[in-house]
Design a protein around this motif. Structure first.
Motif, PDB file in Angstrom:
ATOM      1  N   GLY A 211     -47.291  29.486  42.068  1.00 38.17           N
ATOM      2  CA  GLY A 211     -47.445  29.436  40.610  1.00 38.17           C
ATOM      3  C   GLY A 211     -46.157  29.108  39.885  1.00 38.17           C
ATOM      4  N   LEU A 212     -45.163  28.568  40.595  1.00 36.33           N
ATOM      5  CA  LEU A 212     -43.853  28.290  40.005  1.00 36.33           C
ATOM      6  C   LEU A 212     -43.583  26.786  39.947  1.00 36.33           C
ATOM      7  CD1 LEU A 212     -41.660  30.964  41.840  1.00 36.33           C
ATOM      8  CD2 LEU A 212     -42.625  31.094  39.520  1.00 36.33           C
ATOM      9  N   PRO A 213     -42.715  26.366  39.017  1.00 38.02           N
ATOM     10  CA  PRO A 213     -42.256  24.973  39.042  1.00 38.02           C
ATOM     11  C   PRO A 213     -41.505  24.698  40.343  1.00 38.02           C
ATOM     12  CG  PRO A 213     -41.571  26.088  37.004  1.00 38.02           C
ATOM     13  CD  PRO A 213     -42.096  27.142  37.929  1.00 38.02           C
ATOM     14  N   VAL A 214     -41.668  23.494  40.858  1.00 37.59           N
ATOM     15  CA  VAL A 214     -41.001  23.100  42.103  1.00 37.59           C
ATOM     16  C   VAL A 214     -40.205  21.821  41.838  1.00 37.59           C
ATOM     17  CG1 VAL A 214     -41.306  22.421  44.513  1.00 37.59           C
ATOM     18  CG2 VAL A 214     -42.819  24.149  43.502  1.00 37.59           C
ATOM     19  N   PHE A 215     -38.917  21.884  42.120  1.00 38.76           N
ATOM     20  CA  PHE A 215     -38.023  20.747  41.955  1.00 38.76           C
ATOM     21  C   PHE A 215     -37.591  20.247  43.330  1.00 38.76           C
ATOM     22  CE2 PHE A 215     -37.795  23.269  38.151  1.00 38.76           C
ATOM     23  CZ  PHE A 215     -37.641  22.361  37.108  1.00 38.76           C
ATOM     24  N   ASP A 216     -37.441  18.924  43.440  1.00 34.12           N
ATOM     25  CA  ASP A 216     -37.038  18.352  44.730  1.00 34.12           C
ATOM     26  C   ASP A 216     -36.240  17.076  44.520  1.00 34.12           C
ATOM     27  OD1 ASP A 216     -38.895  16.260  44.262  1.00 34.12           O
ATOM     28  OD2 ASP A 216     -40.492  17.357  45.288  1.00 34.12           O
ATOM     29  N   ILE A 217     -35.873  16.436  45.612  1.00 31.57           N
ATOM     30  CA  ILE A 217     -35.048  15.236  45.543  1.00 31.57           C
ATOM     31  C   ILE A 217     -35.795  14.067  44.909  1.00 31.57           C
ATOM     32  CG2 ILE A 217     -35.682  14.450  47.867  1.00 31.57           C
ATOM     33  CD1 ILE A 217     -32.189  14.130  46.189  1.00 31.57           C
ATOM     34  N   ILE A 218     -37.115  13.999  45.057  1.00 30.30           N
ATOM     35  CA  ILE A 218     -37.846  12.846  44.531  1.00 30.30           C
ATOM     36  C   ILE A 218     -37.846  12.851  43.007  1.00 30.30           C
ATOM     37  CG2 ILE A 218     -40.033  11.587  44.559  1.00 30.30           C
ATOM     38  CD1 ILE A 218     -38.454  11.751  47.273  1.00 30.30           C
ATOM     39  N   GLY A 219     -38.157  13.998  42.406  1.00 36.54           N
ATOM     40  CA  GLY A 219     -38.103  14.091  40.951  1.00 36.54           C
ATOM     41  C   GLY A 219     -36.697  13.841  40.430  1.00 36.54           C
ATOM     42  N   PHE A 220     -35.707  14.335  41.162  1.00 37.89           N
ATOM     43  CA  PHE A 220     -34.316  14.160  40.773  1.00 37.89           C
ATOM     44  C   PHE A 220     -33.931  12.681  40.768  1.00 37.89           C
ATOM     45  CE2 PHE A 220     -29.681  15.193  42.167  1.00 37.89           C
ATOM     46  CZ  PHE A 220     -29.243  15.135  40.853  1.00 37.89           C
ATOM     47  N   ILE A 221     -34.308  11.955  41.819  1.00 38.25           N
ATOM     48  CA  ILE A 221     -33.932  10.545  41.908  1.00 38.25           C
ATOM     49  C   ILE A 221     -34.772   9.690  40.970  1.00 38.25           C
ATOM     50  CG2 ILE A 221     -33.618   8.578  43.457  1.00 38.25           C
ATOM     51  CD1 ILE A 221     -31.608  10.967  43.717  1.00 38.25           C
ATOM     52  N   ASP A 222     -35.999  10.082  40.689  1.00 39.38           N
ATOM     53  CA  ASP A 222     -36.768   9.400  39.639  1.00 39.38           C
ATOM     54  C   ASP A 222     -35.998   9.453  38.315  1.00 39.38           C
ATOM     55  OD1 ASP A 222     -38.945   8.596  41.168  1.00 39.38           O
ATOM     56  OD2 ASP A 222     -40.165  10.346  40.665  1.00 39.38           O
ATOM     57  N   TRP A 223     -35.490  10.636  37.986  1.00 39.57           N
ATOM     58  CA  TRP A 223     -34.706  10.833  36.766  1.00 39.57           C
ATOM     59  C   TRP A 223     -33.424  10.008  36.803  1.00 39.57           C
ATOM     60  CZ3 TRP A 223     -29.885  13.424  36.809  1.00 39.57           C
ATOM     61  CH2 TRP A 223     -29.379  13.805  35.552  1.00 39.57           C
ATOM     62  N   PHE A 224     -32.750  10.031  37.934  1.00 42.38           N
ATOM     63  CA  PHE A 224     -31.517   9.279  38.147  1.00 42.38           C
ATOM     64  C   PHE A 224     -31.773   7.781  37.953  1.00 42.38           C
ATOM     65  CE2 PHE A 224     -28.121   8.512  41.748  1.00 42.38           C
ATOM     66  CZ  PHE A 224     -27.294   7.873  40.850  1.00 42.38           C
ATOM     67  N   ALA A 225     -32.809   7.273  38.606  1.00 48.17           N
ATOM     68  CA  ALA A 225     -33.114   5.847  38.544  1.00 48.17           C
ATOM     69  C   ALA A 225     -33.479   5.414  37.126  1.00 48.17           C
ATOM     70  CB  ALA A 225     -34.248   5.514  39.506  1.00 48.17           C
ATOM     71  N   ARG A 226     -34.173   6.279  36.397  1.00 46.10           N
ATOM     72  CA  ARG A 226     -34.543   5.951  35.010  1.00 46.10           C
ATOM     73  C   ARG A 226     -33.298   5.746  34.164  1.00 46.10           C
ATOM     74  NH1 ARG A 226     -35.854   7.937  29.966  1.00 46.10           N
ATOM     75  NH2 ARG A 226     -37.872   7.286  29.109  1.00 46.10           N
ATOM     76  N   SER A 227     -32.252   6.516  34.432  1.00 44.19           N
ATOM     77  CA  SER A 227     -31.018   6.366  33.657  1.00 44.19           C
ATOM     78  C   SER A 227     -30.350   5.021  33.917  1.00 44.19           C
ATOM     79  CB  SER A 227     -30.039   7.495  34.005  1.00 44.19           C
ATOM     80  OG  SER A 227     -29.416   7.284  35.268  1.00 44.19           O
ATOM     81  N   LEU A 228     -30.592   4.433  35.075  1.00 36.83           N
ATOM     82  CA  LEU A 228     -29.988   3.151  35.424  1.00 36.83           C
ATOM     83  C   LEU A 228     -30.736   1.972  34.826  1.00 36.83           C
ATOM     84  CD1 LEU A 228     -29.252   3.919  39.184  1.00 36.83           C
ATOM     85  CD2 LEU A 228     -27.660   4.064  37.270  1.00 36.83           C
ATOM     86  N   ALA A 229     -31.977   2.192  34.426  1.00 35.27           N
ATOM     87  CA  ALA A 229     -32.778   1.154  33.792  1.00 35.27           C
ATOM     88  C   ALA A 229     -33.722   1.798  32.785  1.00 35.27           C
ATOM     89  CB  ALA A 229     -33.557   0.362  34.834  1.00 35.27           C
ATOM     90  N   PRO A 230     -33.189   2.287  31.663  1.00 36.81           N
ATOM     91  CA  PRO A 230     -34.031   2.966  30.665  1.00 36.81           C
ATOM     92  C   PRO A 230     -35.099   2.025  30.132  1.00 36.81           C
ATOM     93  CG  PRO A 230     -31.695   3.314  30.201  1.00 36.81           C
ATOM     94  CD  PRO A 230     -31.776   2.253  31.251  1.00 36.81           C
ATOM     95  N   PRO A 231     -36.306   2.543  29.899  1.00 32.92           N
ATOM     96  CA  PRO A 231     -37.361   1.687  29.356  1.00 32.92           C
ATOM     97  C   PRO A 231     -37.057   1.281  27.918  1.00 32.92           C
ATOM     98  CG  PRO A 231     -38.072   3.968  29.395  1.00 32.92           C
ATOM     99  CD  PRO A 231     -36.766   3.938  30.113  1.00 32.92           C
ATOM    100  N   ALA A 232     -37.464   0.079  27.576  1.00 34.02           N
ATOM    101  CA  ALA A 232     -37.337  -0.415  26.200  1.00 34.02           C
ATOM    102  C   ALA A 232     -38.667  -0.193  25.491  1.00 34.02           C
ATOM    103  CB  ALA A 232     -36.971  -1.889  26.179  1.00 34.02           C
ATOM    104  N   TYR A 233     -38.655   0.520  24.386  1.00 35.54           N
ATOM    105  CA  TYR A 233     -39.888   0.843  23.667  1.00 35.54           C
ATOM    106  C   TYR A 233     -40.105  -0.119  22.508  1.00 35.54           C
ATOM    107  CZ  TYR A 233     -39.537   5.212  26.256  1.00 35.54           C
ATOM    108  OH  TYR A 233     -39.456   6.137  27.268  1.00 35.54           O
ATOM    109  N   PRO A 234     -41.383  -0.357  22.145  1.00 36.88           N
ATOM    110  CA  PRO A 234     -41.667  -1.237  20.992  1.00 36.88           C
ATOM    111  C   PRO A 234     -41.020  -0.682  19.716  1.00 36.88           C
ATOM    112  CG  PRO A 234     -43.666  -0.747  22.234  1.00 36.88           C
ATOM    113  CD  PRO A 234     -42.607   0.161  22.755  1.00 36.88           C
ATOM    114  N   ARG A 235     -40.577  -1.567  18.870  1.00 36.21           N
ATOM    115  CA  ARG A 235     -39.991  -1.160  17.593  1.00 36.21           C
ATOM    116  C   ARG A 235     -41.065  -1.169  16.518  1.00 36.21           C
ATOM    117  NH1 ARG A 235     -33.976  -3.867  17.231  1.00 36.21           N
ATOM    118  NH2 ARG A 235     -33.283  -3.256  19.313  1.00 36.21           N
ATOM    119  N   GLY A 236     -41.166  -0.051  15.811  1.00 37.73           N
ATOM    120  CA  GLY A 236     -42.120   0.014  14.722  1.00 37.73           C
ATOM    121  C   GLY A 236     -43.529   0.321  15.195  1.00 37.73           C
TER     122      GLY A 236
END
Length: 236
Positions: A211-236
């Motif tokens: 019943g607890l949150p579980v953190f691991d290397i996959i979630g960590f590297i997903d976060w890491f990789a997102r920082s290297l290529a942040p998504p571009a969101y529509p303007r307006g």
């Protein structure tokens, strides 16, 4: 145009030298990832040498392999063993790109997120080998609760490259039992952090059982990789 490089290659994974099957969800299974990943086996970096041998003599081979991947276009480096936390500072100093050697780097952030009186607990491949030196190397409190897989478990046999068939149900039962021991011994644990990169295939079962949150290397590297290529969101 640069020669010998690959476009959009965000993460390079430095792999231990192992023969075992890697399940979907494991860091070393290409189907785990939603973005391009490059893998590089570091020859001679077997589990025994890294886990119980404290990766002695392996810093330069890991640095050399990482630099080779960076030259090919990789923009961030990680590894396939949380025990390589011992090399975090040296590798970060030696490489021209960010490096996350271990999922244990997440521990201080996780603990800062938890309610008062709750702590992060670490689920590891081998509790007897995860020392205060490993924790201190990545800024983890040295009194953090830790639980590991038993030395005679199938998990330790398979992922320690000692042999044994990769029986998914049995592996998962062993992992869940270890997670339950962790929270039973330490009721103050409010989140579980998986040190071992072979544990993420069982993260959902761990969360369901505790019943607890579980953190691991996959979630960590997903976060890491997102920082290297942040998504571009529509303007307006």
């Amino acid at each position: 145009m640069r020669r010998g490089t690959v476009d959009d290659l965000r993460i390079g994974v430095l792999m231990l030298d192992t023969p075992f099957r890697r399940l979907p969800g494991d860091i070393g299974n290409a189907r785990t990832w939603d973005f391009p990943v490059q893998f590089r086996v570091v020859k001679g970096a077997d589990p025994a040498r890294v886990v119980h041998g404290e990766a002695k003599g392996l810093l330069q081979p890991f640095v050399d392999a990482a630099l080779d991947m960076v030259a090919a276009g990789v923009r961030g480096i990680t590894t396939s063993c949380g025990f390589l936390a011992l090399l975090q500072r040296e590798m970060a100093a030696a490489l021209p790109v960010p490096v996350a050697t271990s999922s244990l780097l997440q521990a201080p952030v996780i603990e800062a997120m938890l309610p008062a009186g709750r702590r992060v607990g670490i689920l590891t491949f081998a509790a007897e080998a995860l020392t205060e030196r490993h924790l201190a190397a990545v800024g983890v409190r040295t009194d953090t609760p830790i639980e590991g897989l038993p030395p005679d478990s199938l998990f330790r046999s398979v992922y320690g490259a000692k042999g044994g068939e990769s029986d998914i149900d049995r592996l998962e039962a062993e992992v869940v039992a270890a997670a339950r021991r962790l929270v039973d011994k330490h009721p103050e644990v409010g989140a579980i952090l998986c040190e071992c990169t072979n544990l993420p295939p069982h993260a959902a079962a761990i969360a369901a059982a505790t019943g607890l949150p579980v953190f691991d290397i996959i979630g960590f590297i997903d976060w890491f990789a997102r920082s290297l290529a942040p998504p571009a969101y529509p303007r307006g």
